[in-house]
Motif scaffolding. Structure first.
Motif, PDB file in Angstrom:
ATOM      1  N   PHE A   1     -49.657  -0.180  19.528  1.00  0.00           N
ATOM      2  CA  PHE A   1     -50.700  -1.105  18.920  1.00  0.00           C
ATOM      3  C   PHE A   1     -50.464  -2.409  18.394  1.00  0.00           C
ATOM      4  O   PHE A   1     -50.915  -2.952  17.696  1.00  0.00           O
ATOM      5  CB  PHE A   1     -51.137  -0.233  17.697  1.00  0.00           C
ATOM      6  N   ASP A   2     -49.715  -2.908  19.172  1.00  0.00           N
ATOM      7  CA  ASP A   2     -49.464  -4.420  19.035  1.00  0.00           C
ATOM      8  C   ASP A   2     -48.923  -4.926  17.533  1.00  0.00           C
ATOM      9  O   ASP A   2     -49.273  -6.150  17.184  1.00  0.00           O
ATOM     10  CB  ASP A   2     -50.663  -5.353  19.595  1.00  0.00           C
ATOM     11  N   TRP A   3     -48.361  -3.877  16.751  1.00  0.00           N
ATOM     12  CA  TRP A   3     -47.788  -4.468  15.607  1.00  0.00           C
ATOM     13  C   TRP A   3     -46.523  -5.093  15.721  1.00  0.00           C
ATOM     14  O   TRP A   3     -45.879  -4.636  16.978  1.00  0.00           O
ATOM     15  CB  TRP A   3     -47.836  -3.200  14.510  1.00  0.00           C
ATOM     16  N   ASP A   4     -46.056  -5.741  14.899  1.00  0.00           N
ATOM     17  CA  ASP A   4     -44.716  -6.470  14.790  1.00  0.00           C
ATOM     18  C   ASP A   4     -43.933  -6.001  13.498  1.00  0.00           C
ATOM     19  O   ASP A   4     -44.672  -5.369  12.828  1.00  0.00           O
ATOM     20  CB  ASP A   4     -44.578  -7.773  15.175  1.00  0.00           C
ATOM     21  N   GLN A   5     -42.648  -6.244  13.572  1.00  0.00           N
ATOM     22  CA  GLN A   5     -41.950  -5.823  12.380  1.00  0.00           C
ATOM     23  C   GLN A   5     -42.743  -6.374  10.938  1.00  0.00           C
ATOM     24  O   GLN A   5     -42.788  -5.924   9.831  1.00  0.00           O
ATOM     25  CB  GLN A   5     -40.403  -6.140  12.433  1.00  0.00           C
ATOM     26  N   ALA A   6     -43.279  -7.642  11.050  1.00  0.00           N
ATOM     27  CA  ALA A   6     -43.641  -8.424  10.066  1.00  0.00           C
ATOM     28  C   ALA A   6     -44.772  -7.602   9.522  1.00  0.00           C
ATOM     29  O   ALA A   6     -45.171  -7.557   8.195  1.00  0.00           O
ATOM     30  CB  ALA A   6     -43.973  -9.839  10.415  1.00  0.00           C
ATOM     31  N   ASP A   7     -45.774  -6.944  10.579  1.00  0.00           N
ATOM     32  CA  ASP A   7     -46.863  -6.180   9.987  1.00  0.00           C
ATOM     33  C   ASP A   7     -46.388  -4.826   9.156  1.00  0.00           C
ATOM     34  O   ASP A   7     -46.965  -4.576   8.350  1.00  0.00           O
ATOM     35  CB  ASP A   7     -47.487  -5.788  11.158  1.00  0.00           C
ATOM     36  N   VAL A   8     -45.438  -4.063   9.943  1.00  0.00           N
ATOM     37  CA  VAL A   8     -44.892  -3.125   9.296  1.00  0.00           C
ATOM     38  C   VAL A   8     -44.607  -3.505   7.800  1.00  0.00           C
ATOM     39  O   VAL A   8     -44.725  -2.911   6.627  1.00  0.00           O
ATOM     40  CB  VAL A   8     -43.875  -2.508  10.012  1.00  0.00           C
ATOM     41  N   ASP A   9     -43.633  -4.520   7.614  1.00  0.00           N
ATOM     42  CA  ASP A   9     -43.156  -4.535   6.476  1.00  0.00           C
ATOM     43  C   ASP A   9     -44.247  -5.122   5.237  1.00  0.00           C
ATOM     44  O   ASP A   9     -44.136  -4.855   4.257  1.00  0.00           O
ATOM     45  CB  ASP A   9     -42.198  -6.043   6.704  1.00  0.00           C
ATOM     46  N   GLU A  10     -45.147  -5.833   5.948  1.00  0.00           N
ATOM     47  CA  GLU A  10     -46.217  -6.210   4.856  1.00  0.00           C
ATOM     48  C   GLU A  10     -46.816  -4.961   4.305  1.00  0.00           C
ATOM     49  O   GLU A  10     -47.314  -4.896   3.119  1.00  0.00           O
ATOM     50  CB  GLU A  10     -47.494  -7.071   5.696  1.00  0.00           C
ATOM     51  N   ILE A  11     -47.282  -3.959   5.311  1.00  0.00           N
ATOM     52  CA  ILE A  11     -48.174  -3.108   4.737  1.00  0.00           C
ATOM     53  C   ILE A  11     -47.009  -2.070   3.916  1.00  0.00           C
ATOM     54  O   ILE A  11     -47.593  -1.354   2.842  1.00  0.00           O
ATOM     55  CB  ILE A  11     -48.591  -2.083   5.847  1.00  0.00           C
ATOM     56  N   ARG A  12     -45.735  -2.041   4.331  1.00  0.00           N
ATOM     57  CA  ARG A  12     -44.763  -1.038   3.484  1.00  0.00           C
ATOM     58  C   ARG A  12     -44.626  -1.533   1.959  1.00  0.00           C
ATOM     59  O   ARG A  12     -44.551  -0.891   0.947  1.00  0.00           O
ATOM     60  CB  ARG A  12     -43.508  -0.927   4.209  1.00  0.00           C
ATOM     61  N   GLU A  13     -44.556  -3.001   2.162  1.00  0.00           N
ATOM     62  CA  GLU A  13     -44.393  -3.751   0.678  1.00  0.00           C
ATOM     63  C   GLU A  13     -45.686  -3.892  -0.203  1.00  0.00           C
ATOM     64  O   GLU A  13     -45.583  -3.555  -1.342  1.00  0.00           O
ATOM     65  CB  GLU A  13     -43.724  -5.043   1.017  1.00  0.00           C
ATOM     66  N   ASN A  14     -46.806  -3.928   0.463  1.00  0.00           N
ATOM     67  CA  ASN A  14     -48.084  -4.287  -0.240  1.00  0.00           C
ATOM     68  C   ASN A  14     -48.778  -2.934  -0.517  1.00  0.00           C
ATOM     69  O   ASN A  14     -49.694  -3.200  -1.189  1.00  0.00           O
ATOM     70  CB  ASN A  14     -48.857  -5.300   0.298  1.00  0.00           C
ATOM     71  N   VAL A  15     -48.669  -1.929   0.394  1.00  0.00           N
ATOM     72  CA  VAL A  15     -49.480  -0.715   0.115  1.00  0.00           C
ATOM     73  C   VAL A  15     -48.419   0.348  -0.131  1.00  0.00           C
ATOM     74  O   VAL A  15     -48.502   1.131  -1.292  1.00  0.00           O
ATOM     75  CB  VAL A  15     -50.317  -0.604   1.487  1.00  0.00           C
ATOM     76  N   ALA A  16     -47.948   0.812   0.830  1.00  0.00           N
ATOM     77  CA  ALA A  16     -46.970   2.165   0.642  1.00  0.00           C
ATOM     78  C   ALA A  16     -46.314   2.154   1.668  1.00  0.00           C
ATOM     79  O   ALA A  16     -46.168   1.595   2.689  1.00  0.00           O
ATOM     80  CB  ALA A  16     -47.837   3.403   0.743  1.00  0.00           C
ATOM     81  N   PRO A  17     -45.143   3.056   1.679  1.00  0.00           N
ATOM     82  CA  PRO A  17     -44.010   3.220   2.697  1.00  0.00           C
ATOM     83  C   PRO A  17     -44.564   4.153   3.879  1.00  0.00           C
ATOM     84  O   PRO A  17     -45.781   4.848   3.905  1.00  0.00           O
ATOM     85  CB  PRO A  17     -42.999   4.003   1.899  1.00  0.00           C
ATOM     86  N   PHE A  18     -43.908   3.925   5.094  1.00  0.00           N
ATOM     87  CA  PHE A  18     -44.132   4.660   6.323  1.00  0.00           C
ATOM     88  C   PHE A  18     -43.016   5.733   6.457  1.00  0.00           C
ATOM     89  O   PHE A  18     -41.942   5.580   6.057  1.00  0.00           O
ATOM     90  CB  PHE A  18     -43.974   3.890   7.508  1.00  0.00           C
ATOM     91  N   LEU A  19     -43.582   6.899   6.771  1.00  0.00           N
ATOM     92  CA  LEU A  19     -42.244   8.178   6.961  1.00  0.00           C
ATOM     93  C   LEU A  19     -43.105   8.788   8.099  1.00  0.00           C
ATOM     94  O   LEU A  19     -43.833   9.542   8.022  1.00  0.00           O
ATOM     95  CB  LEU A  19     -42.162   8.834   5.750  1.00  0.00           C
ATOM     96  N   GLY A  20     -42.391   8.692   9.155  1.00  0.00           N
ATOM     97  CA  GLY A  20     -42.959   9.698  10.309  1.00  0.00           C
ATOM     98  C   GLY A  20     -41.802   9.426  11.575  1.00  0.00           C
ATOM     99  O   GLY A  20     -41.294   8.451  11.873  1.00  0.00           O
ATOM    100  N   ASN A  21     -42.235  10.185  12.572  1.00  0.00           N
ATOM    101  CA  ASN A  21     -41.400  10.015  13.964  1.00  0.00           C
ATOM    102  C   ASN A  21     -42.169  10.847  14.777  1.00  0.00           C
ATOM    103  O   ASN A  21     -42.439  12.001  14.755  1.00  0.00           O
ATOM    104  CB  ASN A  21     -40.054  10.975  13.607  1.00  0.00           C
ATOM    105  N   LEU A  22     -42.542  10.194  15.868  1.00  0.00           N
ATOM    106  CA  LEU A  22     -43.440  10.672  16.970  1.00  0.00           C
ATOM    107  C   LEU A  22     -42.716  11.621  17.749  1.00  0.00           C
ATOM    108  O   LEU A  22     -41.951  11.101  18.547  1.00  0.00           O
ATOM    109  CB  LEU A  22     -44.280   9.507  18.010  1.00  0.00           C
TER     110      LEU A  22
END
Length: 401
Positions: free
Chosen positions: A164-185
């Motif tokens: 989905f064309d996210w980068d690590q900065a996008d992941v960090d932004e949502i993790r820090e400003n909304v909630a953590p990610f936890l998942g493994n495809l």
């Protein structure tokens, strides 16, 4: 959230408040405390008493935080049990429902891939699929993550970056400003970008149980599953009497090309076939497994080269067994080459099950698969015979464990 919860959030800083405002929340609280203390007569005794009170360990809030560790996110700490949650995969959604968390699910990757009709057979268990906000049709928009305001995202961040064309900065932004990610495809294991640990269906289920603090419910469900699988396996015919199986994907009611899967891929989407002890019709061939980069398709001549005993076709989960026979199988019976397939001649062409499944769905899919593969033992797939206790499953989901 309820009005009571909203009141709590307004009355005291939450984890998300700390993320948004950083040290200002803490600093503001300390300054407010100092201002309050200065309201006394300023005597040394009063200050000493106030200081002792403020540092008394008995007045400090109890630390209720806990951690869950899962690749690729690593260790994820929760200050409290998540209330609002968003899965990408239907399998994660199903696992959350199995843990009694239906009220808190606010979104999902795609509702079309989430088959909730299984719940109709479980008393007191239901999900309003249409009320869930979809992420994929909205291009996994970061703005949507803010709007959903979840407490945890059960989403593989490496998948976000690969698809989905996210980068690590996008992941960090949502993790820090909304909630953590936890998942493994892990519904398949054929993607080159997935170079870290995979988890089985029940290992994944256990991680969600840790996140929701639902260990007892998980263990009750696991025990039920293990007993069910053991009972089915004791009734299977000897290995040399079992059919070989070709699992494919094709949405069309008049199929002409089929995307193949290899059963030796240990993805969670094939769990029922492994438990049922079938052999892969593709074994010994050079035909590759369907993946992000491998899009091989077999025409009828290619199918005839393999000529499996049983042909399973995914993409038709919203059909009943009878509807599938009246459309897909009927077309193949009339096809000039398809009609030569052993599976077609013996009417052993069936729905292949969804790509993404969780623990509840897996019980039903294992039951269905047992009937498809071994009708002489477990009954016809179009019949009503039940191989597991629906009421007991519903009881566990509803908290009667």
């Amino acid at each position: 959230m309820s009005d009571d919860n909203e009141t709590i959030r307004q009355g005291a800083p939450t984890r998300r408040d700390y993320v948004k405002y950083g040290g200002a929340v803490v600093g503001g609280g300390l300054l407010a405390g100092c201002t309050g203390d200065s309201g006394g007569d300023g005597s040394e005794t009063d200050n000493s008493t106030a200081n002792e009170s403020s540092t008394d360990e008995s007045d400090e809030p109890e630390d209720t935080s806990y951690s869950v560790t899962m690749a690729p996110a690593g260790e994820v700490t929760f200050d409290s049990v998540p209330e609002r949650w968003v899965p990408y995969s239907a399998g994660y959604a199903d696992a959350g429902i199995a843990l009694g968390q239906s009220d808190g699910m606010v979104g999902i990757g795609q509702t079309a891939e989430y088959y909730t009709h299984f719940y109709e057979e479980l008393p007191g268990v239901s999900v309003d699929r249409e009320s869930l906000t979809e992420l994929v049709p909205n291009e996994m928009s970061k703005e949507l993550f803010y709007e959903l305001d979840s407490d945890v995202h059960f989403i593989d961040t490496e998948m976000l970056k690969a698809w989905f064309d996210w980068d690590q900065a996008d992941v960090d932004e949502i993790r820090e400003n909304v909630a953590p990610f936890l998942g493994n495809l892990g519904y398949r294991r054929s993607d080159d970008w997935h170079d870290y640990r995979y988890y089985t269906l029940y290992e994944t289920f256990e991680k969600l149980a840790e996140a929701f603090d639902e260990r007892d419910r998980y263990e009750a469900f696991e025990a039920f599953h293990d007993e069910f699988i053991a009972d089915v396996q004791t009734r299977l015919p000897p290995a040399d009497e079992r059919p070989n199986v070709l699992l494919t994907f094709e949405l069309n009611d008049e199929p002409e090309a089929f995307s193949p899967y290899r059963l030796n891929d240990k993805g969670t989407n094939k769990k029922q076939w492994r438990d049922l002890g079938v052999s892969d019709a593709l074994a010994g061939t050079d035909i590759e497994n369907l993946s992000t980069t491998e899009r091989t398709k077999l025409d009828y001549e290619g199918l005839l080269d393999v000529n499996p005993d049983v042909l399973l076709i995914r993409g038709h989960e919203r059909k009943s067994p009878a509807e599938f026979r009246e459309t897909v199988l009927a077309y193949m019976r009339d096809h000039s080459v398809g009609s030569e397939l052993t599976a077609v001649q013996n009417e052993r062409v069936y729905r292949g099950g969804p790509l993404k499944q969780g623990p509840i769905q897996n019980l039903f899919l294992t039951e269905r698969g047992a009937k498809q593969l071994y009708p002489d033992v477990f009954g016809e797939v179009t019949g009503d015979e039940q191989l597991f206790d629906r009421q007991r499953v519903a009881d566990i989901i509803n908290g009667d464990i």
